[in-house]
Enzyme design. Structure first.
Site: not given
Ligand code: NAD
Length: 421
Positions: A108
């Site tokens: 990461k």
């Molecule tokens: P992203 O940046 O597209 O979206 C994150 C969302 O969470 C945004 O809408 C943001 O405003 C919101 N957010 C942040 N802090 C917040 C809070 N305190 N309360 C409510 N909402 C909040 O990111 P993503 O790619 O959608 O990732 C989201 C989660 O999924 C993360 O934990 C990431 O590690 C995990 N994840 C993502 C992927 C991927 O392929 N994108 C894969 C595995 C895991």
């Protein structure tokens, strides 16, 4: 070592590992080798801002283990990023890759920066300089980057371009989650959210719960949360009654028009001012009674007090590390038996399709979307079935069963390769 990585997320990851190490009776010296990251890199990333001044950002990359192939993991741009958080996320990536049977260790990366406070040019300079600083430590056969919170396809294209300029020819296999025009794959952007939906469907099927007209609450309306919400509503006929992002939270008991919310975010950048539901306090969102609760934002949002309050049948951990170890203990003791889809299984769709993208880039041979999705669902199906089997065999929780399978696979690789010299 614990002090270097001191962080609540790292504590959660280590506590989970210790539990599983006890369950598997892993000897002490092997525990430390499996738990602590192989490499942790910290870099200063100087960036010229648009006003002519220079700001130095802190950047990290952690490679958890190198036993099965290159490491693989996303890059997070967020002000809150710490080395310990990145180390925890790298460890979870290792387990996630292992449970899906991918030939990767976990990695990461992160930069302590708020991308929304940067102009597009500043973001490009930050992305390119971060990649430049990482070049000595990464490579298509060493460590492959991908997107995470705060980074996107464009950032991956800048990463790929910076690395390729250094090597002297295009190296698309250095990153995944890149645009189609530079070797990206069909389905990568949607993969995590669609995987979450597939596993919710499988969990519901296992629980004999018909999803249509049931309710869901989604925290975090970014890539994963919005695509998961979309699939729950338009593929399964569910009602998503509450959504939130970092700026605001909304509730509508009749079900939110997810397409409208997605359009609002596309046009305005976030959920602020969304008029398709009532604004609510973000703190109450997770406690709303629903059938499926999807934390899809940040880690640690379900702590022990919150674990007492959540009211759902299925907890689909789309985010990484949303549930603390104490909360997990509470969930395991609750009489109403919440079915947990643990993060390393629930959100594995992203890394699985990233793996497909890497394979396609290495071979310069590209697959159709149906092929990508079909292979994705087959791997998720195998992983889900293996977890259910292990739960039954060992009488342990879904989380411990997932970890047991994953840690055992990494341990086997370690033991078979032996200790050098
Ligand atoms: P992203 O940046 O597209 O979206 C994150 C969302 O969470 C945004 O809408 C943001 O405003 C919101 N957010 C942040 N802090 C917040 C809070 N305190 N309360 C409510 N909402 C909040 O990111 P993503 O790619 O959608 O990732 C989201 C989660 O999924 C993360 O934990 C990431 O590690 C995990 N994840 C993502 C992927 C991927 O392929 N994108 C894969 C595995 C895991």
């Amino acid at each position: 070592m614990d002090e270097i990585f001191s962080d609540p997320s790292f504590d959660i990851a280590c506590e989970q590992f210790r539990q599983i190490a006890d369950h598997l009776a892993i000897p002490g010296d092997l525990r430390a080798r499996l738990m602590y990251p192989k490499r942790a890199i910290t870099v200063s990333v100087p960036v010229r801002l648009d006003d002519g001044s220079t700001k130095v950002f802190q950047g990290y990359r952690v490679q958890h283990h190198l036993s099965m192939g290159p490491t693989k993991g996303g890059t997070r741009f967020a002000k809150s990023v710490t080395l310990g958080e990145v180390a925890a996320l790298a460890m979870w990536m290792s387990w996630k890759c292992a449970i899906a049977g991918l030939p990767y260790g976990g990695a990461k990366g992160g930069v302590r920066a708020e991308p929304r406070e940067l102009s597009l040019r500043e973001l490009e300079r930050l992305s390119r300089r971060y990649m430049q600083e990482m070049i000595p430590f990464i490579g298509p056969r060493t460590d492959v980057m991908g997107p995470d919170m705060g980074t996107n396809e464009q950032v991956m294209a800048w990463f790929m371009d910076t690395y390729s300029a250094h090597i002297g020819h295009a190296v698309p296999e250095i990153v995944t989650g890149k645009p189609m025009s530079v070797g990206g794959t069909y389905g990568r952007r949607e993969s995590t959210g669609r995987g979450v939906v597939y596993l919710i469907e499988r969990a519901a099927n296992f629980l004999k719960l018909k999803l249509s007209d049931r309710t869901a609450v989604v925290q975090g309306f970014g890539n994963v949360g919005s695509i998961a919400a979309h699939g729950l509503v338009y593929k399964n006929g569910m009602k998503v009654i509450a959504i939130s992002d970092a700026t605001s939270a909304f509730f509508n008991k009749k079900g939110i028009d997810i397409w409208r919310a997605q359009t609002h975010v596309m046009e305005k950048g976030d959920l602020r001012g969304f008029d398709g539901a009532e604004p609510i306090s973000p703190e109450t969102l997770l406690t709303i009674p629903c059938d499926v609760l999807v934390p899809a934002a940040i880690g640690g949002v379900i702590d022990a007090p919150m674990a007492e309050k959540i009211q759902c049948r299925i907890l689909a951990e789309a985010a990484n590390g949303p549930t603390t170890a104490e909360a997990d203990a509470v969930l395991n003791q609750r009489q109403d038996e919440i079915f947990v889809l643990p993060d390393i299984l629930c959100n594995a769709g992203g890394v699985i399709v990233s793996y497909f993208e890497w394979v396609q880039s290495l071979q310069s041979l590209f697959w159709k979307e149906t092929e990508v999705m079909d292979r994705l669902f087959r791997i998720l199906e195998q992983s889900f079935t293996a977890v259910l089997k292990r739960v039954k065999r060992d009488g342990i929780s879904n989380r411990l069963a997932s970890l047991a399978i994953a840690v055992e696979r990494v341990m086997d690789a370690r033991v078979n390769r032996g200790l050098f010299p």
